[in-house]
Design an enzyme around this catalytic site. Sequence first.
Site, PDB file in Angstrom:
ATOM      1  NE  ARG A 138      -8.884  -7.045  -3.467  1.00 22.46           N
ATOM      2  CZ  ARG A 138      -7.908  -7.647  -2.801  1.00 22.46           C
ATOM      3  NH1 ARG A 138      -7.966  -8.951  -2.558  1.00 22.46           N
ATOM      4  NH2 ARG A 138      -6.860  -6.961  -2.381  1.00 22.46           N
TER       5      ARG A 138
ATOM      6  CG  ASP B  91      -7.541  -3.760  -3.475  1.00 20.91           C
ATOM      7  OD1 ASP B  91      -8.198  -4.437  -4.281  1.00 20.91           O
ATOM      8  OD2 ASP B  91      -7.078  -4.229  -2.421  1.00 20.91           O
TER       9      ASP B  91
ATOM     10  CD  GLN C 186      -1.498  -3.488  -2.215  1.00 18.58           C
ATOM     11  OE1 GLN C 186      -0.476  -4.109  -2.498  1.00 18.58           O
ATOM     12  NE2 GLN C 186      -2.281  -3.851  -1.209  1.00 18.58           N
ATOM     13  CG  ASP C 187      -4.309   0.433  -1.263  1.00 19.56           C
ATOM     14  OD1 ASP C 187      -4.934  -0.351  -1.999  1.00 19.56           O
ATOM     15  OD2 ASP C 187      -4.210   0.272  -0.038  1.00 19.56           O
TER      16      ASP C 187
ATOM     17  CD  GLN D 237      -1.476  -2.315   2.013  1.00 19.60           C
ATOM     18  OE1 GLN D 237      -0.268  -2.536   2.170  1.00 19.60           O
ATOM     19  NE2 GLN D 237      -2.410  -3.116   2.491  1.00 19.60           N
TER      20      GLN D 237
END
Length: 590
Positions: A495, A427, A405-406, A383
């Site tokens: 998701r 994500d 990520q993120d 993250q």
Amino acid sequence: MSYIKEKFEGISEFGNHISVEKGRKKKLLLLLLASFVLVAAVIGIVAGVSSHKNKNLKISPEAHAILKSSCSITLYPELCYSTVATVPGATNKLSSQKDVIEVSLNITTAAVEHNYFTIEKIIERKKKTLTQREKTALHDCLEMVDDTLDELHKTADDLKKYRSGKKKKKPILEFADDLKTLVSAAMTNQDSCLDGFAHEKADKEVRSLLESGQTRTFHMCSNALAMIKNMTDTDIAAAADREKFAGRRLLGEENDGFPNWLSTGDRRLLQAPTVTPDVTVAADGSGNYKTVSEAVSAAPEKSSKRYIIKIKAGVYRENVEVPKKKTYLMFIGDGRKDTIITASRNVVDGSTTFHSATVAVVGERFLAKDITFQNTAGPSKHQAVALRVGADLSAFYQCDVLAYQDTLYVHSLRQFYINCLIVGTVDFIFGNAAVVFQDCDIHARRPDAGQKNMLTAQGRDDPNQNTGIVIQKCRIGATSDLEPVRSSFPTYLGRPWKEYSRTIVMQSTISDVINPAGWHEWNGEFALNTLFYGEYQNSGAGAGTANRVKWKGYNVITVVATVQPFTVSNFISGSSWLGSTGFPYSLGLV
């Protein structure tokens, strides 16, 4: 003034000033001591040890009926009833559902203030054993306590004005949206605080010390939100029956895009910002400031006038925070390819996801144009946020948001992105704002070995929250580094991060980088029945729905009425504020 507010107004005032900023710590400690006795009383209230079955409760039949009816539509009716009924005198003047909501909000505010003391106690007691990330996570929690208190106070203030009969009051739909938005954000803060202790097994001990109070506050906010939704939905339906929408709009829009309750002077104030900057940032020293942070720090506080910070071409290697007291700020760059704000905080190196953001924006009505926000930590650092936004009524135009990520943390409140590029891996658009992406390019890139790409991980955790991610008229594809190896890295539309995750992709072009299943589970069967994922009128090689997931919560939408609530006009009340940004936007489906 309600009983709770009268009894605990000292604490409520204290709640307005909770902050981790320097210079306020001494005041905080003095207020903490002064409020100790009152907070002890509040602890008894929020502990919830009493039940409405307690024979010692003294409540009139009329108040009992109102309280019971109001609480019956909540997700936690026992908690709803007991937290009000067990407060001496709190039920004396309950004559409507609105009264119940007001009392509940005041009790919830006291519970949030109690959580502050818990966090401070943990910091003091464990200061020698806390890891750096745990310290960061606890300070993240203090920041979110502050935000929650502001949101609850604003909700209470708006509730007083609701049905007040005063001239130029907001139309009912805007009142409803504001109230639900504020309480939804307060709930998100409780989740976000606990999420900061989910990176390592060692974090679980600290999390366990906070979990009870944070969860209880979340449940109390949930009850208030359910009652607010029930009250406003009922009033909206009644108003619609009366007016039949015959030449009148509940939103109160006028042709200039502003609501009709806004005064002429306020309309002028909210007109689209001029291009003349108030200050200039230039790394070479040719402007007023060399760093963006310096310019933000010098900007006026709690302003209601647009303050424009021109950021000249250059690479600005810094972490920038726009705090909530810095309102109506606007960043204008020299072009998204030329003006870049970049840093590399990440979870692997000890940050929390919340704190890792290169740029974090909380100040209301923030705007940005022609800038790149970037986190260069890389796919192996997990993250690492480029941009975190928890600013209500914020908008971004022609901006790039780049990380892995993120990438983009759409944390809370109402947000809008137009003609932006968002790039990432796992994500990479996540959070629990009410947010619309319009005419944007959303591209997956090559992730770390063994990872799957997820465009979204939406964090709605209660069925009454008015939050979600809407992707409209966008282009979903892959970057050049992913294209040749995409068979090794499956890519999905999203998701479910939380139980009531909600994401709608509509009128967009989807390339074949998206796996035919479309969506991916988070963990087994979690949230598959309670989420709401929808696709409407998409095109492109990856838009086919024949092989999509068969979850109960997944929807192939064919009826216009089903997607109307997710348009810019309805989902983020865009018609009441986007006209003041000067950015292009489409209110509906055309």
